[in-house]
Design a protein around this motif. Structure first.
Motif, PDB file in Angstrom:
ATOM      1  N   GLU A   1       0.824  -1.197   0.000  1.00  0.00           N
ATOM      2  CA  GLU A   1       0.000   0.000   0.000  1.00  0.00           C
ATOM      3  C   GLU A   1       0.869   1.262   0.000  1.00  0.00           C
ATOM      4  N   LEU A   2       1.998   1.229   0.721  1.00  0.00           N
ATOM      5  CA  LEU A   2       2.803   2.434   0.886  1.00  0.00           C
ATOM      6  C   LEU A   2       3.861   2.631  -0.202  1.00  0.00           C
ATOM      7  N   CYS A   3       4.262   1.549  -0.876  1.00  0.00           N
ATOM      8  CA  CYS A   3       5.340   1.679  -1.878  1.00  0.00           C
ATOM      9  C   CYS A   3       4.866   2.545  -3.040  1.00  0.00           C
ATOM     10  N   ARG A   4       5.587   3.622  -3.276  1.00  0.00           N
ATOM     11  CA  ARG A   4       5.185   4.535  -4.361  1.00  0.00           C
ATOM     12  C   ARG A   4       5.741   4.126  -5.716  1.00  0.00           C
ATOM     13  N   PHE A   5       6.535   3.073  -5.744  1.00  0.00           N
ATOM     14  CA  PHE A   5       7.160   2.677  -7.007  1.00  0.00           C
ATOM     15  C   PHE A   5       6.539   1.387  -7.551  1.00  0.00           C
ATOM     16  N   ASP A   6       5.395   0.983  -6.959  1.00  0.00           N
ATOM     17  CA  ASP A   6       4.704  -0.251  -7.372  1.00  0.00           C
ATOM     18  C   ASP A   6       5.661  -1.428  -7.472  1.00  0.00           C
ATOM     19  N   ALA A   7       6.582  -1.514  -6.520  1.00  0.00           N
ATOM     20  CA  ALA A   7       7.617  -2.545  -6.606  1.00  0.00           C
ATOM     21  C   ALA A   7       7.237  -3.806  -5.846  1.00  0.00           C
ATOM     22  N   ILE A   8       6.126  -3.785  -5.110  1.00  0.00           N
ATOM     23  CA  ILE A   8       5.733  -4.981  -4.356  1.00  0.00           C
ATOM     24  C   ILE A   8       4.371  -5.457  -4.853  1.00  0.00           C
ATOM     25  N   LYS A   9       4.353  -6.680  -5.340  1.00  0.00           N
ATOM     26  CA  LYS A   9       3.095  -7.295  -5.793  1.00  0.00           C
ATOM     27  C   LYS A   9       3.029  -8.703  -5.235  1.00  0.00           C
ATOM     28  N   ASP A  10       1.875  -9.088  -4.725  1.00  0.00           N
ATOM     29  CA  ASP A  10       1.695 -10.419  -4.135  1.00  0.00           C
ATOM     30  C   ASP A  10       2.780 -10.734  -3.112  1.00  0.00           C
ATOM     31  N   PHE A  11       3.143  -9.738  -2.327  1.00  0.00           N
ATOM     32  CA  PHE A  11       4.120  -9.887  -1.239  1.00  0.00           C
ATOM     33  C   PHE A  11       5.498 -10.320  -1.732  1.00  0.00           C
ATOM     34  N   MET A  12       5.795  -9.928  -2.975  1.00  0.00           N
ATOM     35  CA  MET A  12       7.124 -10.183  -3.536  1.00  0.00           C
ATOM     36  C   MET A  12       7.646  -8.859  -4.083  1.00  0.00           C
ATOM     37  N   VAL A  13       8.975  -8.682  -3.988  1.00  0.00           N
ATOM     38  CA  VAL A  13       9.583  -7.445  -4.475  1.00  0.00           C
ATOM     39  C   VAL A  13      10.061  -7.641  -5.905  1.00  0.00           C
ATOM     40  N   ASP A  14       9.704  -6.692  -6.773  1.00  0.00           N
ATOM     41  CA  ASP A  14      10.255  -6.690  -8.128  1.00  0.00           C
ATOM     42  C   ASP A  14      11.544  -5.860  -8.067  1.00  0.00           C
ATOM     43  N   PRO A  15      12.718  -6.525  -8.112  1.00  0.00           N
ATOM     44  CA  PRO A  15      13.978  -5.795  -7.910  1.00  0.00           C
ATOM     45  C   PRO A  15      14.213  -4.703  -8.949  1.00  0.00           C
ATOM     46  N   VAL A  16      13.623  -4.865 -10.142  1.00  0.00           N
ATOM     47  CA  VAL A  16      13.815  -3.844 -11.182  1.00  0.00           C
ATOM     48  C   VAL A  16      13.074  -2.554 -10.822  1.00  0.00           C
ATOM     49  N   SER A  17      11.881  -2.678 -10.222  1.00  0.00           N
ATOM     50  CA  SER A  17      11.112  -1.480  -9.865  1.00  0.00           C
ATOM     51  C   SER A  17      11.534  -0.884  -8.525  1.00  0.00           C
ATOM     52  N   CYS A  18      12.137  -1.694  -7.650  1.00  0.00           N
ATOM     53  CA  CYS A  18      12.503  -1.227  -6.309  1.00  0.00           C
ATOM     54  C   CYS A  18      13.537  -0.105  -6.395  1.00  0.00           C
ATOM     55  N   GLU A  19      13.230   1.020  -5.719  1.00  0.00           N
ATOM     56  CA  GLU A  19      14.149   2.166  -5.733  1.00  0.00           C
ATOM     57  C   GLU A  19      15.105   2.127  -4.543  1.00  0.00           C
ATOM     58  N   GLY A  20      14.952   1.126  -3.697  1.00  0.00           N
ATOM     59  CA  GLY A  20      15.866   0.976  -2.564  1.00  0.00           C
ATOM     60  C   GLY A  20      15.673   1.994  -1.461  1.00  0.00           C
ATOM     61  N   CYS A  21      14.468   2.591  -1.381  1.00  0.00           N
ATOM     62  CA  CYS A  21      14.267   3.657  -0.395  1.00  0.00           C
ATOM     63  C   CYS A  21      14.192   3.107   1.031  1.00  0.00           C
ATOM     64  N   GLY A  22      13.767   1.846   1.176  1.00  0.00           N
ATOM     65  CA  GLY A  22      13.731   1.234   2.504  1.00  0.00           C
ATOM     66  C   GLY A  22      12.482   1.551   3.310  1.00  0.00           C
ATOM     67  N   PHE A  23      11.551   2.292   2.730  1.00  0.00           N
ATOM     68  CA  PHE A  23      10.314   2.656   3.426  1.00  0.00           C
ATOM     69  C   PHE A  23       9.630   1.390   3.959  1.00  0.00           C
ATOM     70  N   CYS A  24       9.495   0.374   3.094  1.00  0.00           N
ATOM     71  CA  CYS A  24       8.793  -0.854   3.469  1.00  0.00           C
ATOM     72  C   CYS A  24       9.448  -1.532   4.674  1.00  0.00           C
TER      73      CYS A  24
END
Lengths: 288, 290
Positions: free
Chosen positions: B76-99
């Motif tokens: 819900e909080l990731c602004r880069f749509d990098a988490i789907k189905d409780f898995m991280v898409d490493p390509v979309s992850c910006e590494g902000c660490g918010f999650c």
């Protein structure tokens, strides 16, 4: 169907291919050209579109409410990008470094941080001669292209044929532009530079699991390295454009190839046909 | 110490051809390839690798599925749509660490990311620092900064007083990273409407960061009218044209042979690049007196 036009190396002819492919389909329904090279967008030079709308692209950056702030330093601690510093009773923000993740405002124990928009670019849309057109422009001096690219892609509808002009390179802006494509055309030239950067581009699209084919531009100079590589890697060469002074002159004047030399229209329609067949084949394979 | 960076805005205007030739013409220098996305300079300089180093930069989120309760807050909080189905898409992850900060059961850790390599190589023209960004990686700007820093260190320890950098195309993050603090930028353009449009934007970036510029018009005979227009626009903005290089297939041939064009041919292209280098080195000498 979404077709992206990428290259690795700059200046190989992405814009030439993307604009001519779009214009060759202008009589078919729903063709949209997206220029995602938001650092140096050039498709508008060739299409001369009538721009009918625009919207600023902004990212949310922190605004510190000093009346509530207790200078605890939590915001600076959670900011990976060093966009906030707390020194004594002083909070400094560096909006240019902020990626807009929102961690600081959410995690501030005093709820002292709100967010404000900072403009980093603009998206404009319109049409040209029956072709829908959308492009983004990163503001000069700004570093981050991906948020502008994301916005350009949001404005595209998914029916019909979407053609995406991708920036050069292989890093985050390229991935952002190519993501979600059904097929990627890789434009290259037959030199060792073209080959080196084609290999990088192929690795990138394979990482994203997108099928690809090659457009060989300026054929006739250089060497046979690109053809040999494509044969070994089983990558189809879908279109060959010769090194030709007339083509280069048209390009220099901002005239699309299919307008200056209309006989090329059929070649680009054939290119789309081949791409469609390859995408259909692949979809059948995955269904099975 | 002086540092000249070669940029263009538009790709494929001839940056690497020009830098390769400057490598052969300049006396005492260190070479840096700041196009870490698609580096090509090494193809002209026959380098032998002296050192290869891993480049660690940025982080990627990792979700421990055994701990995850699938509450969905991270998604819900990731602004880069990098988490789907409780898995991280490493390509979309910006590494902000918010999650990782908000996960109520501490199921998310941030893992260091190896995002490429940088190299120090020896060439017959002097040391070359170059790099290779991993496929689909972020942080190209930071890798560019690492390349420039290495080049500076080598120049200092080996007593060279000039760094020549081959820059990336565009105007974004890696361009800003290769430009900031440089003594001089040479902007290579071509007389096409695209080239002219892109020159205008990269000129804006140089002005924004206060770096002095010179312009080179490559393939200047492709469209004489456009070349004149570039000249008059530069004149009106007080920008000096350092050189005009005509189109010649000899350039492609020299790339195929893997040799800087000034060492491959004695033709007009070579003469014009030599003349341009003369202008640039005079400018660099004068700027040190100021």
């Amino acid at each position: 169907m979404i077709i992206s036009v990428a290259s690795g190396k700059g200046g190989t002819g992405k814009t030439l291919v993307a604009t001519s492919l779009a214009l060759s389909l202008k009589h078919s329904h729903g063709v949209v050209l997206l220029d995602c090279d938001v650092e140096e967008p050039n498709d508008h030079v060739f299409l001369q579109p009538e721009i009918t709308g625009s919207k600023a692209v902004s990212i949310l950056v922190p605004k510190i409410g000093e009346d509530k702030c207790t200078y605890c330093g939590r915001c600076a601690e959670v900011c990976t990008y060093h966009a906030i510093a707390v020194l004594g009773n002083n909070v400094m923000t560096f909006p240019q470094l902020c990626h807009g993740c929102g961690a600081c405002s959410y995690l501030c124990p005093e709820k002292a941080i709100s967010e404000e928009s900072r403009e980093t670019g603009v998206v404009e849309w319109g049409h040209s001669d029956g072709v829908g057109f959308i492009h983004g422009k990163l503001t000069v001096g700004e570093a981050m292209a991906p948020p502008v690219i994301r916005k350009v892609k949001e404005y595209a509808s998914n029916d019909g044929t979407v053609i995406i002009d991708v920036p050069p390179g292989t890093s985050c802006p390229v991935v952002e532009a190519i993501k979600g494509s059904d097929f990627c055309l890789l434009v290259t030239e037959p030199t060792p530079f073209g080959l080196n950067d084609l290999c990088l581009a192929v690795e990138t699209v394979r990482e994203l699991n997108i099928p690809c084919g090659v457009v060989l531009n300026r054929a006739g100079v250089g060497d046979a390295g690109v053809q040999e590589y494509c044969r070994k890697q089983k990558i189809p060469i879908l279109l060959t454009i010769p090194l030709d002074t007339e083509i280069a002159r048209l390009y220099s004047r901002g005239i699309p190839l299919v307008e200056g030399l209309p006989e090329w229209g059929e070649s680009f329609r054939q290119l789309l046909k081949r791409v469609t067949e390859l995408v259909d084949e692949r979809n059948r394979d995955t269904e099975w | 110490m002086k540092e000249i960076v070669i940029l263009s805005g538009k790709g494929g205007t001839g940056k690497t051809t020009i830098v390769g030739s400057f490598a052969a013409l300049a006396q005492s220098k260190v070479l840096a390839d700041c196009d870490v996305d698609a580096a090509d300079l090494h193809l002209l300089l026959s380098p032998s690798e002296r050192q290869k180093s891993e480049f660690w930069s940025g982080q990627v989120a990792y979700i421990d599925r055994d701990r995850c309760t699938e509450c969905g807050l991270c998604q819900e909080l990731c602004r880069f749509d990098a988490i789907k189905d409780f898995m991280v898409d490493p390509v979309s992850c910006e590494g902000c660490g918010f999650c990782s900060h908000v996960c109520p059961v501490e199921a998310i850790t941030m893992k260091e990311n190896m995002s490429g390599y940088w190299f120090i190589s020896d060439t017959k023209y002097g040391p070359l620092v170059h790099a290779r960004l991993g496929i689909a990686q972020e942080n190209s700007g930071k890798l560019v900064a690492a390349v420039r820093q290495q080049a500076k260190q080598i120049a200092e320890s080996e007593g060279e007083d000039l760094i020549i950098s081959d820059g990336p195309p565009g105007i974004g993050c890696p361009v800003i990273s290769s430009l900031s603090g440089a003594s001089l930028a040479l902007l290579v353009t071509e007389p096409t409407l695209s080239g002219m449009h892109d020159l205008e934007r990269v000129l804006g970036v140089c002005r924004h960061f206060g770096v002095p510029v010179l312009v080179c018009i490559n393939k200047c005979d492709l469209n004489e009218g456009n070349t004149q227009q570039i000249e008059s626009q530069c004149l009106s903005q007080g920008v000096e044209i350092a050189g005009r290089v005509p189109f010649d297939n000899i350039v492609s041939q020299s790339i195929v042979q893997g040799i800087p064009v000034v060492e491959y041919s004695n033709g007009t292209v070579t003469q014009e690049i030599e003349r341009m280098w003369h202008t640039i080195s005079a400018r660099l000498r004068n700027s040190s007196k100021e």
